[in-house]
Motif scaffolding. Sequence first.
Motif, PDB file in Angstrom:
ATOM      1  N   TRP A 141      13.292   0.004  -3.277  1.00 36.32           N
ATOM      2  CA  TRP A 141      12.307   0.162  -2.213  1.00 36.32           C
ATOM      3  C   TRP A 141      10.860   0.073  -2.718  1.00 36.32           C
ATOM      4  O   TRP A 141       9.939  -0.202  -1.937  1.00 36.32           O
ATOM      5  N   ALA A 142      10.649   0.262  -4.023  1.00 38.82           N
ATOM      6  CA  ALA A 142       9.309   0.129  -4.599  1.00 38.82           C
ATOM      7  C   ALA A 142       9.311  -0.947  -5.675  1.00 38.82           C
ATOM      8  O   ALA A 142       8.702  -0.787  -6.733  1.00 38.82           O
ATOM      9  N   TRP A 143       9.965  -2.060  -5.385  1.00 40.11           N
ATOM     10  CA  TRP A 143      10.102  -3.116  -6.390  1.00 40.11           C
ATOM     11  C   TRP A 143       8.776  -3.680  -6.887  1.00 40.11           C
ATOM     12  O   TRP A 143       8.691  -4.110  -8.044  1.00 40.11           O
ATOM     13  N   PRO A 144       7.678  -3.714  -6.095  1.00 39.74           N
ATOM     14  CA  PRO A 144       6.439  -4.243  -6.674  1.00 39.74           C
ATOM     15  C   PRO A 144       5.884  -3.397  -7.809  1.00 39.74           C
ATOM     16  O   PRO A 144       5.082  -3.889  -8.611  1.00 39.74           O
ATOM     17  N   MET A 145       6.290  -2.130  -7.908  1.00 37.62           N
ATOM     18  CA  MET A 145       5.757  -1.222  -8.913  1.00 37.62           C
ATOM     19  C   MET A 145       6.612  -1.147 -10.168  1.00 37.62           C
ATOM     20  O   MET A 145       6.317  -0.369 -11.064  1.00 37.62           O
ATOM     21  N   GLN A 146       7.647  -1.936 -10.248  1.00 41.73           N
ATOM     22  CA  GLN A 146       8.575  -1.866 -11.375  1.00 41.73           C
ATOM     23  C   GLN A 146       8.157  -2.815 -12.499  1.00 41.73           C
ATOM     24  O   GLN A 146       7.587  -3.872 -12.252  1.00 41.73           O
ATOM     25  N   PRO A 147       8.457  -2.440 -13.758  1.00 41.06           N
ATOM     26  CA  PRO A 147       8.211  -3.384 -14.858  1.00 41.06           C
ATOM     27  C   PRO A 147       9.154  -4.574 -14.787  1.00 41.06           C
ATOM     28  O   PRO A 147      10.121  -4.580 -14.020  1.00 41.06           O
ATOM     29  N   GLY A 148       8.900  -5.559 -15.615  1.00 36.91           N
ATOM     30  CA  GLY A 148       9.620  -6.824 -15.534  1.00 36.91           C
ATOM     31  C   GLY A 148      11.122  -6.780 -15.650  1.00 36.91           C
ATOM     32  O   GLY A 148      11.828  -7.479 -14.923  1.00 36.91           O
ATOM     33  N   PRO A 149      11.701  -5.983 -16.561  1.00 27.53           N
ATOM     34  CA  PRO A 149      13.152  -6.071 -16.787  1.00 27.53           C
ATOM     35  C   PRO A 149      14.023  -5.452 -15.698  1.00 27.53           C
ATOM     36  O   PRO A 149      15.246  -5.563 -15.795  1.00 27.53           O
ATOM     37  N   GLN A 150      13.485  -4.788 -14.715  1.00 28.27           N
ATOM     38  CA  GLN A 150      14.299  -4.100 -13.722  1.00 28.27           C
ATOM     39  C   GLN A 150      15.092  -5.100 -12.878  1.00 28.27           C
ATOM     40  O   GLN A 150      14.535  -5.823 -12.053  1.00 28.27           O
ATOM     41  N   ALA A 151      16.408  -5.131 -13.070  1.00 34.82           N
ATOM     42  CA  ALA A 151      17.258  -6.111 -12.383  1.00 34.82           C
ATOM     43  C   ALA A 151      17.268  -5.887 -10.876  1.00 34.82           C
ATOM     44  O   ALA A 151      17.233  -6.854 -10.100  1.00 34.82           O
ATOM     45  N   SER A 189       0.829  -1.204   0.000  1.00 31.60           N
ATOM     46  CA  SER A 189       0.000   0.000   0.000  1.00 31.60           C
ATOM     47  C   SER A 189       0.864   1.256   0.000  1.00 31.60           C
ATOM     48  O   SER A 189       0.604   2.206  -0.750  1.00 31.60           O
ATOM     49  N   GLY A 190       1.910   1.257   0.818  1.00 27.85           N
ATOM     50  CA  GLY A 190       2.796   2.409   0.864  1.00 27.85           C
ATOM     51  C   GLY A 190       3.553   2.626  -0.430  1.00 27.85           C
ATOM     52  O   GLY A 190       3.660   3.759  -0.930  1.00 27.85           O
ATOM     53  N   SER A 191       4.096   1.562  -1.004  1.00 29.62           N
ATOM     54  CA  SER A 191       4.857   1.703  -2.249  1.00 29.62           C
ATOM     55  C   SER A 191       3.945   2.058  -3.419  1.00 29.62           C
ATOM     56  O   SER A 191       4.351   2.803  -4.330  1.00 29.62           O
ATOM     57  N   TYR A 192       2.718   1.566  -3.399  1.00 32.64           N
ATOM     58  CA  TYR A 192       1.767   1.883  -4.480  1.00 32.64           C
ATOM     59  C   TYR A 192       1.430   3.370  -4.492  1.00 32.64           C
ATOM     60  O   TYR A 192       1.281   3.981  -5.549  1.00 32.64           O
TER      61      TYR A 192
END
Length: 212
Positions: free
Chosen positions: A175-185, A158-161
């Motif tokens: 710190w906001a990895w759930p909001m990143q697109p697929g290729p972000q290492a 909820s916070g990262s969203y």
Amino acid sequence: MTAKTTPPALFTLYSLYARSRILPATLAALACTALAAAWAAYWLRTQPQFGRSPSARVPVVVLAPLLAAGVIGTGLYTHSDELDRTAVRPWWPRRTTHLLVLTALAAASLALAVPGRPEEFGAPAIVRNLLGATGVTAGAAALLGARLSWLPMAVYVSGSYLSAPRTPGGAAAVWAWPMQPGPQAAAWVTALVAYAGGAALYAWRGARRESG
């Protein structure tokens, strides 16, 4: 002479294990989550106002893994905690197998439910988010108990969203990895570390003992 376990006895043992871990209900809930994710992804892509946007499926690739991880986490509760902790054989291999199998099933079903290229928040992003969310939830089950294991990840997502920047990459990939697109290492590294740490903690300690 060692007595061999007969097939009917093995079936009974596996049945008792599945019932003590509410596996049938867990599998049914995971299937419903995948179906809901597939419907939501299709519906979002059909809406003219944001269907063509690469980030149209962000709510699906964020919320569906969160729900699936919550289902897995609450399914780690056991009604035979005393028997498990006093068993002759160590339980960590069984806990590890249990968690890995549920994670694999959830990842496969969600990847099929939300296909697409990595840059469009498709299967890679939803699998990554499932791994990270399940790791955090498994670790929370060991520290807080299975019934509340979903809570830390729900608060974090909820916070990262709400606070994640629109532009992917940079420090937000960590710190906001759930909001990143697929290729972000960096997002993948964070999610994999979270899964490995949470799974190891749960395998070592098991879910925290709860009353009731």
